[in-house]
Design a protein around this motif. Structure first.
Motif, PDB file in Angstrom:
ATOM      1  N   MET A  84       0.836  -1.200   0.000  1.00  0.00           N
ATOM      2  CA  MET A  84       0.000   0.000   0.000  1.00  0.00           C
ATOM      3  C   MET A  84       0.876   1.258   0.000  1.00  0.00           C
ATOM      4  O   MET A  84       0.708   2.163  -0.821  1.00  0.00           O
ATOM      5  CB  MET A  84      -0.913  -0.039   1.244  1.00  0.00           C
ATOM      6  CG  MET A  84      -1.886   1.116   1.348  1.00  0.00           C
ATOM      7  SD  MET A  84      -3.161   1.039   0.060  1.00  0.00           S
ATOM      8  CE  MET A  84      -3.907   2.611   0.237  1.00  0.00           C
ATOM      9  N   ALA A  85       1.827   1.270   0.895  1.00  0.00           N
ATOM     10  CA  ALA A  85       2.723   2.424   1.001  1.00  0.00           C
ATOM     11  C   ALA A  85       3.528   2.592  -0.275  1.00  0.00           C
ATOM     12  O   ALA A  85       3.755   3.713  -0.747  1.00  0.00           O
ATOM     13  CB  ALA A  85       3.682   2.235   2.187  1.00  0.00           C
ATOM     14  N   ARG A  86       3.878   1.489  -0.840  1.00  0.00           N
ATOM     15  CA  ARG A  86       4.697   1.529  -2.053  1.00  0.00           C
ATOM     16  C   ARG A  86       3.893   2.157  -3.211  1.00  0.00           C
ATOM     17  O   ARG A  86       4.397   3.005  -3.952  1.00  0.00           O
ATOM     18  CB  ARG A  86       5.126   0.088  -2.374  1.00  0.00           C
ATOM     19  CG  ARG A  86       5.765  -0.069  -3.721  1.00  0.00           C
ATOM     20  CD  ARG A  86       7.034  -0.930  -3.614  1.00  0.00           C
ATOM     21  NE  ARG A  86       7.732  -0.862  -4.901  1.00  0.00           N
ATOM     22  CZ  ARG A  86       8.734  -0.027  -5.129  1.00  0.00           C
ATOM     23  NH1 ARG A  86       9.152   0.772  -4.176  1.00  0.00           N
ATOM     24  NH2 ARG A  86       9.335  -0.020  -6.295  1.00  0.00           N
ATOM     25  N   GLN A  87       2.631   1.682  -3.264  1.00  0.00           N
ATOM     26  CA  GLN A  87       1.753   2.238  -4.299  1.00  0.00           C
ATOM     27  C   GLN A  87       1.668   3.750  -4.171  1.00  0.00           C
ATOM     28  O   GLN A  87       1.736   4.478  -5.145  1.00  0.00           O
ATOM     29  CB  GLN A  87       0.343   1.672  -4.094  1.00  0.00           C
ATOM     30  CG  GLN A  87      -0.009   0.660  -5.150  1.00  0.00           C
ATOM     31  CD  GLN A  87      -1.381   0.090  -4.904  1.00  0.00           C
ATOM     32  OE1 GLN A  87      -2.015   0.381  -3.881  1.00  0.00           O
ATOM     33  NE2 GLN A  87      -1.831  -0.731  -5.811  1.00  0.00           N
ATOM     34  N   TYR A  88       1.526   4.205  -2.971  1.00  0.00           N
ATOM     35  CA  TYR A  88       1.380   5.612  -2.686  1.00  0.00           C
ATOM     36  C   TYR A  88       2.610   6.374  -3.148  1.00  0.00           C
ATOM     37  O   TYR A  88       2.524   7.446  -3.752  1.00  0.00           O
ATOM     38  CB  TYR A  88       1.154   5.810  -1.184  1.00  0.00           C
ATOM     39  CG  TYR A  88       0.530   7.142  -0.899  1.00  0.00           C
ATOM     40  CD1 TYR A  88      -0.850   7.287  -1.019  1.00  0.00           C
ATOM     41  CD2 TYR A  88       1.307   8.240  -0.563  1.00  0.00           C
ATOM     42  CE1 TYR A  88      -1.431   8.518  -0.796  1.00  0.00           C
ATOM     43  CE2 TYR A  88       0.726   9.463  -0.328  1.00  0.00           C
ATOM     44  CZ  TYR A  88      -0.645   9.591  -0.444  1.00  0.00           C
ATOM     45  OH  TYR A  88      -1.223  10.812  -0.222  1.00  0.00           O
ATOM     46  N   PHE A  89       3.753   5.813  -2.868  1.00  0.00           N
ATOM     47  CA  PHE A  89       5.008   6.438  -3.255  1.00  0.00           C
ATOM     48  C   PHE A  89       5.059   6.620  -4.775  1.00  0.00           C
ATOM     49  O   PHE A  89       5.440   7.674  -5.270  1.00  0.00           O
ATOM     50  CB  PHE A  89       6.178   5.583  -2.774  1.00  0.00           C
ATOM     51  CG  PHE A  89       7.495   6.176  -3.133  1.00  0.00           C
ATOM     52  CD1 PHE A  89       7.981   7.292  -2.449  1.00  0.00           C
ATOM     53  CD2 PHE A  89       8.246   5.654  -4.169  1.00  0.00           C
ATOM     54  CE1 PHE A  89       9.192   7.854  -2.785  1.00  0.00           C
ATOM     55  CE2 PHE A  89       9.460   6.229  -4.509  1.00  0.00           C
ATOM     56  CZ  PHE A  89       9.947   7.331  -3.809  1.00  0.00           C
ATOM     57  N   ASN A  90       4.628   5.545  -5.480  1.00  0.00           N
ATOM     58  CA  ASN A  90       4.618   5.639  -6.926  1.00  0.00           C
ATOM     59  C   ASN A  90       3.751   6.789  -7.405  1.00  0.00           C
ATOM     60  O   ASN A  90       4.124   7.534  -8.298  1.00  0.00           O
ATOM     61  CB  ASN A  90       4.079   4.344  -7.541  1.00  0.00           C
ATOM     62  CG  ASN A  90       5.167   3.287  -7.534  1.00  0.00           C
ATOM     63  OD1 ASN A  90       6.341   3.631  -7.364  1.00  0.00           O
ATOM     64  ND2 ASN A  90       4.782   2.036  -7.676  1.00  0.00           N
ATOM     65  N   LEU A  91       2.607   6.927  -6.783  1.00  0.00           N
ATOM     66  CA  LEU A  91       1.670   7.985  -7.149  1.00  0.00           C
ATOM     67  C   LEU A  91       2.342   9.352  -7.009  1.00  0.00           C
ATOM     68  O   LEU A  91       2.255  10.206  -7.883  1.00  0.00           O
ATOM     69  CB  LEU A  91       0.432   7.887  -6.252  1.00  0.00           C
ATOM     70  CG  LEU A  91      -0.685   8.838  -6.608  1.00  0.00           C
ATOM     71  CD1 LEU A  91      -1.363   8.387  -7.879  1.00  0.00           C
ATOM     72  CD2 LEU A  91      -1.682   8.919  -5.470  1.00  0.00           C
ATOM     73  N   MET A  92       3.037   9.526  -5.867  1.00  0.00           N
ATOM     74  CA  MET A  92       3.650  10.816  -5.617  1.00  0.00           C
ATOM     75  C   MET A  92       4.748  11.121  -6.620  1.00  0.00           C
ATOM     76  O   MET A  92       4.902  12.246  -7.066  1.00  0.00           O
ATOM     77  CB  MET A  92       4.196  10.880  -4.195  1.00  0.00           C
ATOM     78  CG  MET A  92       3.139  10.989  -3.133  1.00  0.00           C
ATOM     79  SD  MET A  92       1.720  12.001  -3.613  1.00  0.00           S
ATOM     80  CE  MET A  92       2.466  13.613  -3.672  1.00  0.00           C
ATOM     81  N   SER A  93       5.519  10.077  -6.981  1.00  0.00           N
ATOM     82  CA  SER A  93       6.588  10.359  -7.946  1.00  0.00           C
ATOM     83  C   SER A  93       5.985  10.718  -9.301  1.00  0.00           C
ATOM     84  O   SER A  93       6.539  11.535 -10.038  1.00  0.00           O
ATOM     85  CB  SER A  93       7.539   9.170  -8.069  1.00  0.00           C
ATOM     86  OG  SER A  93       6.786   8.010  -8.298  1.00  0.00           O
ATOM     87  N   VAL A  94       4.849  10.151  -9.583  1.00  0.00           N
ATOM     88  CA  VAL A  94       4.161  10.537 -10.816  1.00  0.00           C
ATOM     89  C   VAL A  94       3.783  12.014 -10.764  1.00  0.00           C
ATOM     90  O   VAL A  94       3.981  12.769 -11.716  1.00  0.00           O
ATOM     91  CB  VAL A  94       2.911   9.653 -11.030  1.00  0.00           C
ATOM     92  CG1 VAL A  94       2.003  10.254 -12.080  1.00  0.00           C
ATOM     93  CG2 VAL A  94       3.318   8.254 -11.432  1.00  0.00           C
ATOM     94  N   ILE A  95       3.282  12.407  -9.594  1.00  0.00           N
ATOM     95  CA  ILE A  95       2.889  13.826  -9.458  1.00  0.00           C
ATOM     96  C   ILE A  95       4.096  14.735  -9.665  1.00  0.00           C
ATOM     97  O   ILE A  95       4.022  15.744 -10.380  1.00  0.00           O
ATOM     98  CB  ILE A  95       2.232  14.075  -8.074  1.00  0.00           C
ATOM     99  CG1 ILE A  95       0.837  13.474  -8.081  1.00  0.00           C
ATOM    100  CG2 ILE A  95       2.185  15.553  -7.762  1.00  0.00           C
ATOM    101  CD1 ILE A  95       0.068  13.675  -6.824  1.00  0.00           C
TER     102      ILE A  95
END
Lengths: 69, 800
Positions: free
Chosen positions: A1-12
């Motif tokens: 879950m946390a990893r997914q979130y991190f990916n999202l932020m790097s996309v941003i």
């Protein structure tokens, strides 16, 4: 879950960088257009562009004719 | 018995006007006059008939020929120097003002001048200003030749005394830069703020910090550069001990920025940078929209742009060109047909028929005999005359009039009476009070929240909504008015139009066209042969009245034999036509009656028997009676005319018995009457056209100059109205009034937003997100209200 979130932020972040650079390009284009006098006379360029198709005629008088000298 | 109409409907190939008297049929095409045909030939020879393909009948009538030596003054080196903008050993750059320019064909032809003459290197047209920058090789072609070339194809350059010391206003680009940068920063700060509004995980603290610092960085150009517009204006107003609308806005920008910096530094929040830059951006857009002026029009023209740059001087029977400022006392000047008299002088040769309609408002030309004094400003009609200068140009009656102190009064009436500033001031005090009150409250209840609450109030309640609605409404109304051919000097004038209660008109040239076309004949019926003879007689004279009679007869009398023709200046003409003595002229001239003349009429007699008279009526512009009747209901209307009182009864009936209708008014009289009306507490709108109205136009609270063509000379004024649209005046005034209502309405809406925002603010609960939602909603709804309502009002008033 946390990893997914991190990916999202790097996309941003990626998107932000992209958008800011694109926006900067537009800003530069805008500033250039103001500087080159495109807002000085808003009536003649739209008309001038209509004559492009005519034979024996180029819109850019200056270049065209300095060659003729 | 109206003016005769022609049945022919052949259109001139060049100018598109109906060919009236004769048609030249050549090359399979019809031309109305020799001039139009000549232009066609020039273009045809050079293979430039594309000119006719781009727009239909693009030319302008060439019926009035330009005098051959008209541009002789362009051989004078001193005059050339004052006109050209650049010169090296090879090329010369010159800018000509070509008022005839009107369509895409014109643009095409003028930018292809090099095909007409190889010594022209290039020409570039600025259509807005109706100017052409021409570069040519001066070794091979002179400035005069260039001007004559332009004239030969139908674009006669307009060169006036004003060109000598002309400084062209530069288009101010700085606001555009400011707007572009503010827009860029605003959009990016907005984007950077989203993650936090959308609930970024607090674990991503690093990311948040990066975003915040980036926003801060992006907001610096907005605060330091884009908003400087407002700082300057606010500082100026404070220096004059007056709080204009920009002052509270600057306060809000500073407070918002300070609060945001504080939040970011202390890491307590992201601040309100997006709201702040958004507001600055929108306000700049509004300003640009509102300040979009009509650079092609000049509202500050003075006599110098009316006067020619040079005239012909006689020097021992030689003609020489002399520039206007160099005219000295005792010079003898040669004035050609249609030329302006530049200085006061004595007529020494020829017969003068001088049209003073523009200077004095008299609708008929004045005839002068040798030895009489002629005043500057009139236009000679007919043959050439010579005059001896008795007063220098700067000393003439006309220029003196112009240089009177009253005329020089600064026209920028202070903006402080504007109701927007009044509301803004009121509003500012309330906001300051609210801010202090919430600070006091929290000081008692919870001192930690003082800073948060007090600043939040200032942030939310900045009067930017008021400024936005004001600038956007003004901008839109100005655009609607200009679409309907009323061009106002600036947005402030809208409010001034709305506040007037007294309207003063000039007559000649304003309500009337200044031409005598309405003729009615009363008396014994005229037989066909008499009509023919009358036409033959009347066409002998240049006087507009006889010209009008000749046209009225609708007969051609050129083949009749006219002998013993005599013209008595100011009285009439007579001649023996085919054996019959016909006399045409004033009542005294024809009938011998000594009674004073009260109307514009001329009498006709044949062999001493008076047959009847021609009554000349001023020709009123379209729908003028309707306009006056509309205006009478709401405003006091008056007419001040420099002309004779021939129209008095008609006008009195139109305006009502109590209305001021004064004739024989000199320019000073008009000025004094406007002053008197103002002292009585009226707010006066003056509508006029000529130099004789110049003083009154300036003195009035709002002065509108009426012009047949906006490129023609108009006296300095607050607005220029195209004569054909004068009948819409009432609608224009009503629209200006609607302007105030719209600003008020959108202001009330913005107050509602303020109440919502302040509900959070005073509690110290205004989160950046609430501010970020409220700001664009309020701005956009205000834009919708202002645009929607102003267009709706225009539509309801049947304006374009």
């Amino acid at each position: 879950m946390a990893r997914q979130y991190f990916n999202l932020m790097s996309v941003i972040i990626l998107l932000l960088i992209a958008s800011i650079s694109v926006a900067s390009l537009f800003l530069a284009a805008f500033i250039w257009s103001v500087k080159s006098g495109q807002y000085d006379d808003e009536k003649s360029p739209p008309m001038r562009m209509l004559f492009d198709d005519k034979p024996n005629f180029t819109t850019d008088n200056n270049n065209n004719l300095t060659n003729n000298n | 018995m109206n003016k005769p109409t022609t049945s022919t409907t052949i259109q001139c190939y060049h100018c598109g006007e109906a060919c009236i008297d004769k048609t030249i049929h050549i090359y399979d095409k019809d031309f109305c006059c020799e001039g139009c045909k000549l232009v066609y030939e020039i273009l045809n020879q050079n293979g430039m008939c594309d000119y006719y393909a781009i727009s239909k009948n693009p030319g302008l009538s060439q019926r009035i020929k330009v005098r051959e030596n008209k541009f002789a003054f362009l051989d004078d080196e001193k005059i050339i120097q004052s006109l050209i903008s650049f010169k090296n050993e090879n090329q010369t750059h010159i800018t000509f003002y070509l008022p005839q320019m009107h369509c895409s064909s014109c643009l095409w032809l003028l930018e292809n001048l090099h095909r007409l003459n190889e010594n022209i290197i290039s020409s570039k047209v600025n259509f807005t200003r109706k100017e052409a920058d021409i570069i040519f090789i001066h070794k091979n072609i002179s400035v005069r030749k260039v001007a004559e070339l332009l004239t030969s194809v139908g674009y006669e350059p307009y060169i006036s005394l004003n060109n000598i010391h002309q400084v062209k206003p530069k288009f101010n680009k700085s606001k555009l830069y400011k707007m572009g940068i503010a827009g860029f920063c605003f959009a990016n700060i907005m984007l950077l703020s989203f993650p936090e509004y959308l609930g970024i995980d607090t674990k991503e603290q690093n990311l948040i910090t990066v975003f915040r610092w980036l926003s801060l960085l992006l907001s610096l150009p907005v605060v330091l550069y884009s908003a400087s517009e407002f700082y300057i204006s606010a500082w100026k107003s404070i220096k004059h001990k007056f709080l204009n609308i920009d002052a509270p806005i600057v306060l809000a920008v500073f407070v918002t920025f300070g609060r945001s910096v504080f939040d970011i530094l202390t890491n307590t929040g992201s601040g309100y940078l997006d709201s702040m830059s958004g507001i600055v951006f929108f306000m700049l857009v509004g300003r640009i929209l509102q300040d979009k002026t009509y650079e092609e029009l000049s509202f500050e023209r003075d006599y110098t742009s009316y006067f020619p740059i040079a005239v012909t001087r006689m020097n021992n029977h030689n003609q020489e060109t002399v520039s206007l400022p160099d005219i000295a006392l005792n010079d003898t000047l040669l004035i050609h047909n249609q030329e302006l008299i530049p200085a006061d002088g004595i007529l020494t040769r020829g017969k003068a028929l001088i049209d003073y309609s523009f200077v004095t408002g008299e609708s008929l030309p004045v005839e002068k005999e040798m030895g009489e004094i002629i005043y500057a400003g009139g236009k000679q009609i007919g043959s050439n005359i010579e005059m001896l200068v008795i007063k220098e140009v700067a000393q003439s009656y006309l220029t003196k009039l112009w240089n009177r102190d009253e005329f020089k009064q600064a026209t920028n009436k202070e903006e402080r009476d504007s109701f927007v500033h009044f509301i803004a001031r009121f509003f500012t005090w309330i906001v300051l009070f609210l801010s202090i009150a919430s600070a006091l409250y929290w000081w008692v209840v919870n001192p930690d929240k003082i800073w948060a609450a007090a600043t939040a109030v200032l942030i939310v309640a900045c009067p930017c909504a008021l400024l936005l609605s004001n600038t956007f409404t003004n901008g839109n109304i100005l655009r609607i008015l200009s679409r309907n051919h009323l061009y106002l000097r600036n947005a402030q004038k809208i409010e001034e139009i709305a506040s007037i209660n007294y309207i003063v008109f000039d007559k000649t040239g304003t309500l009337t066209t200044g031409r005598y076309q309405d003729i009615s004949y009363s008396g014994k019926p005229l037989s066909k042969s008499i009509l023919k003879k009358l036409a033959a007689l009347a066409s002998q004279s240049m006087h507009p009245m006889s010209r009008a009679v000749a046209a009225w007869t609708n007969e051609n009398g050129t083949h009749l034999k006219v002998t013993a023709f005599e013209e008595v200046t100011g009285r009439g003409i007579e001649a023996v036509v085919e054996g019959e003595l016909i006399t045409l002229g004033s009542r005294e001239f024809v009938t011998g009656s000594k009674l004073p003349e009260i109307e514009s009429a001329i009498y006709i007699s044949v062999e001493g028997e008076v047959l009847g008279k021609f009554n000349f009526r001023n020709q009123y512009r379209d729908k003028i009676p309707t306009l006056i009747r509309q205006l009478r209901k709401k405003y006091q209307v008056a007419i001040l005319s420099g002309d004779n009182s021939g129209e008095k009864n008609y006008l009195q009936e139109l305006l009502g018995i109590n209305a001021y209708i004064l004739f024989h008014q000199k320019p000073e009289d008009k000025l004094e009457i406007i002053k008197k009306l103002q002292q009585e507490g009226n707010r006066v709108m003056m509508i006029g056209d000529g130099l004789n109205d110049a003083g009154a136009l300036k003195q009035a609270d709002i002065g509108i100059a009426v012009a047949e063509n906006t490129n023609n000379f108009t006296p300095a004024s607050d607005g220029i109205l195209e004569a054909a649209k004068l009948h819409l005046l009432n609608q224009f005034i009503q629209l200006s009034k609607a302007n105030k209502r719209i600003v008020m309405a959108s202001f009330i809406v913005s107050i509602l937003y303020n109440i919502v925002g302040n509900y959070f603010a005073v509690q110290g609960l205004l989160s950046p997100m609430i501010a970020a939602i409220l700001m664009p909603i309020s701005s956009i709804s205000i834009l919708i209200i202002t645009f929607g309502f102003s267009n709706l009002s225009a539509w309801k008033m049947k304006l374009k």
